[in-house]
Design an enzyme around this catalytic site. Structure first.
Site, PDB file in Angstrom:
ATOM      1  N   ASP A  31       0.812  -1.214   0.000  1.00  0.00           N
ATOM      2  CA  ASP A  31       0.000   0.000   0.000  1.00  0.00           C
ATOM      3  C   ASP A  31       0.847   1.267   0.000  1.00  0.00           C
ATOM      4  O   ASP A  31       0.296   2.376   0.003  1.00  0.00           O
ATOM      5  CB  ASP A  31      -0.967   0.013   1.190  1.00  0.00           C
ATOM      6  CG  ASP A  31      -0.280  -0.242   2.517  1.00  0.00           C
ATOM      7  OD1 ASP A  31       0.859  -0.744   2.525  1.00  0.00           O
ATOM      8  OD2 ASP A  31      -0.882   0.056   3.577  1.00  0.00           O
ATOM      9  N   HIS A 216       8.951  -4.851  12.710  1.00  0.00           N
ATOM     10  CA  HIS A 216       9.353  -3.443  12.637  1.00  0.00           C
ATOM     11  C   HIS A 216       9.882  -3.043  14.019  1.00  0.00           C
ATOM     12  O   HIS A 216       9.117  -3.002  14.995  1.00  0.00           O
ATOM     13  CB  HIS A 216       8.151  -2.557  12.293  1.00  0.00           C
ATOM     14  CG  HIS A 216       7.850  -2.462  10.827  1.00  0.00           C
ATOM     15  ND1 HIS A 216       7.286  -3.497  10.119  1.00  0.00           N
ATOM     16  CD2 HIS A 216       8.015  -1.442   9.944  1.00  0.00           C
ATOM     17  CE1 HIS A 216       7.112  -3.118   8.858  1.00  0.00           C
ATOM     18  NE2 HIS A 216       7.549  -1.878   8.723  1.00  0.00           N
ATOM     19  N   GLU A 219      13.057   1.755  14.542  1.00  0.00           N
ATOM     20  CA  GLU A 219      12.871   2.815  13.553  1.00  0.00           C
ATOM     21  C   GLU A 219      12.494   4.097  14.293  1.00  0.00           C
ATOM     22  O   GLU A 219      13.323   4.976  14.506  1.00  0.00           O
ATOM     23  CB  GLU A 219      11.785   2.436  12.544  1.00  0.00           C
ATOM     24  CG  GLU A 219      11.538   3.499  11.478  1.00  0.00           C
ATOM     25  CD  GLU A 219      10.318   3.212  10.624  1.00  0.00           C
ATOM     26  OE1 GLU A 219      10.178   3.865   9.582  1.00  0.00           O
ATOM     27  OE2 GLU A 219       9.487   2.357  10.999  1.00  0.00           O
TER      28      GLU A 219
END
Length: 378
Positions: A31, A216, A219
Site C-alpha cells: 500500500d 518493525h 525505527e
C-alpha cells in the site's frame, strides 16, 4: 606477437546501469507503492473523493511532500488514501500485479512485499479473500514480467497492525497460506507505545509452526524495541533496525563515510544482532522521511556495513519516498562511494536473509546475482 586484450572496465555506476543490476528487496509495503495514476483511477471507480490532487504528477508530489514530515506517525497518515482504494478483489489484484511489474522493470529479481490484510475489509472482504486477491495479482505480475524477459519471484508477508488486537489471527493466516506464496509474518504501525511484546501470542504461534517472521523495530523507537523483538519475540529479521547504532560507540570524530571504523565498541544488543547475523532491513530514504535519521549523510548504513552487520537495502514505500531500489543504491553510492562489489554483497546479504527455502536462495545467488554483477564489474 600476441596482444593481450584489455580487461573490460566496469560499467559506470549510474541509474541506467543500476536498473540492470540484480536486486533483492525484503522490505516493501504494497500500500506504499501504488502508481499515482492507479490511485486516481481506482478512486474514481469506487467513488473515493478525498484525494488531495486530481492529476498523477501533482498526486505523486503530494505523497512525497506529505511523507517528508520527520515523524513516523504523520508519515503513516498518507496511507489513508492508498488503503481506501484497495478494498475490492480487483483493486488488490491490480495493485499487486503492477507492483511486481514495476519491481521487475527496476531489476528486482526477488521481493517480499508486505501488507496488512485487516486494513482491506471495509467493503466486506474476508481476510482469506484479501490474501487470495493479492496472491493472484502477484502471479499475474510474475507472468507479465517473465514475458518481457525480466523474470522475478515475489512472495508476501502478511502484517498485523501493532496498535490493534488481530495479530494472532493474522499469524494464523500466514501459516494457512504458507504453501501459496505467504512466506512470513510482520507487525507494523506506530512503534512508540506499541511494543512487540504485546503480540507474543502471535510470535509464539509462528515459532510453534516453524514459520518465519520479521518485526518493525528500531525505527521510530530505539534499543528497547530491538531488545524485545530479539530477546522475547525471537524475530528472524529487524524491520529497519537503524537505531541499533545507538548501542555502538564509534571512534571519536568518526566520519560516517569512512572505510573503516576500527576501535568501535559494541554494546550487548549490537553484539547479539551482529553475532547472530540478524538481518537489518534498512530503508535509507524512508528513514530520513520518518525522522529516524536526519539525512542520508547521517545514516548509519555505512558504519553498520563496514562493521559487518548483515545490512540490506530496501525501499519501504516507493510512492511516499518517490524511490526505487536503483535510486536507493544510487543515493548510497553518492554518499558513501560504494561500487558494484559493495552492492553485490548487499544483494547477497538480502538473498541469504529471504524467507524462501535454501535451495531457491542458493539458485538465485549462483545463477542470477553473481553472474549479473560479474557483467557489471567487468
Amino acid at each position: 606477437m600476441t596482444v593481450e586484450p584489455t580487461p573490460p572496465a566496469g560499467r559506470p555506476l549510474d541509474l541506467p546501469n543500476l536498473s540492470l543490476a540484480p536486486k533483492v528487496l525484503l522490505h516493501d509495503h504494497l500500500d506504499g507503492g501504488l502508481r499515482p495514476a492507479t490511485v486516481l483511477e481506482l478512486a474514481h471507480e469506487v467513488g473515493y473523493t478525498e484525494l488531495p490532487a486530481d492529476d498523477a504528477q501533482s498526486l505523486a508530489h503530494w505523497f512525497r511532500d506529505a511523507a517528508d514530515s520527520g515523524s513516523l506517525e504523520r508519515y503513516l497518515e498518507t496511507f489513508a488514501h492508498t488503503v481506501a482504494v484497495m478494498q475490492t478483489p480487483s483493486s488488490l489484484a491490480r495493485v499487486a500485479r503492477e507492483c511486481v511489474e514495476d519491481l521487475a522493470a527496476d531489476g528486482v529479481i526477488y521481493a517480499e512485499v508486505r501488507y496488512a490484510p485487516e486494513q482491506h475489509l471495509e467493503h466486506g472482504l474476508t481476510l482469506d479473500e484479501v490474501v487470495e486477491a493479492v496472491l493472484a495479482g502477484f502471479a499475474e505480475g510474475e507472468a507479465a514480467a517473465a514475458a518481457t524477459g525480466r523474470p522475478i519471484m515475489v512472495r508476501c508477508l502478511v502484517t498485523a497492525m501493532r496498535h490493534a488486537a488481530r495479530s494472532r489471527e493474522i499469524a494464523e493466516l500466514a501459516v494457512r497460506y504458507r504453501d501459496e506464496g505467504v512466506v512470513g509474518f510482520d507487525i507494523a504501525g506506530a512503534e512508540a507505545g506499541n511494543p512487540p511484546t504485546r503480540h507474543l501470542d502471535a510470535f509464539e504461534f509462528m515459532r510453534a509452526n516453524n514459520a518465519h517472521f520479521t518485526i518493525h523495530a528500531g525505527e521510530a523507537f530505539g534499543l528497547p524495541s530491538i531488545h524485545e523483538a530479539i530477546a522475547f519475540c525471537g524475530t528472524d529479521r529487524l524491520g529497519h533496525g537503524v537505531r541499533v547504532i545507538d548501542d555502538i560507540d564509534l571512534p571519536p570524530g568518526a566520519d560516517l563515510a569512512a572505510e573503516s571504523f576500527e576501535g568501535a565498541e559494541l554494546g550487548q544488543i549490537a553484539n547479539i544482532v551482529r553475532d547472530k547475523r540478524i538481518p537489518l532491513e534498512l530503508c535509507p530514504s524512508s528513514n530520513v522521511q520518518t525522522g529516524a535519521v536526519s539525512s542520508i549523510a547521517e545514516h548509519p548504513f555505512n558504519a553498520l556495513a563496514r562493521l559487518r552487520f548483515r545490512v540490506t537495502v530496501n525501499t519501504d514505500n516507493r510512492l511516499m519516498s518517490d524511490t526505487t531500489m536503483s535510486k536507493e543504491f544510487y543515493r548510497l553510492a553518492e554518499q558513501f562511494g560504494y561500487g558494484w562489489t559493495d552492492f553485490e554483497r548487499f544483494t547477497v546479504n538480502a538473498m541469504k536473509s529471504a524467507f524462501v527455502h535454501f535451495d531457491e536462495r542458493l539458485r538465485l545467488i549462483d545463477d542470477v546475482i553473481k553472474p549479473g554483477y560479474a557483467v557489471l564489474i567487468g
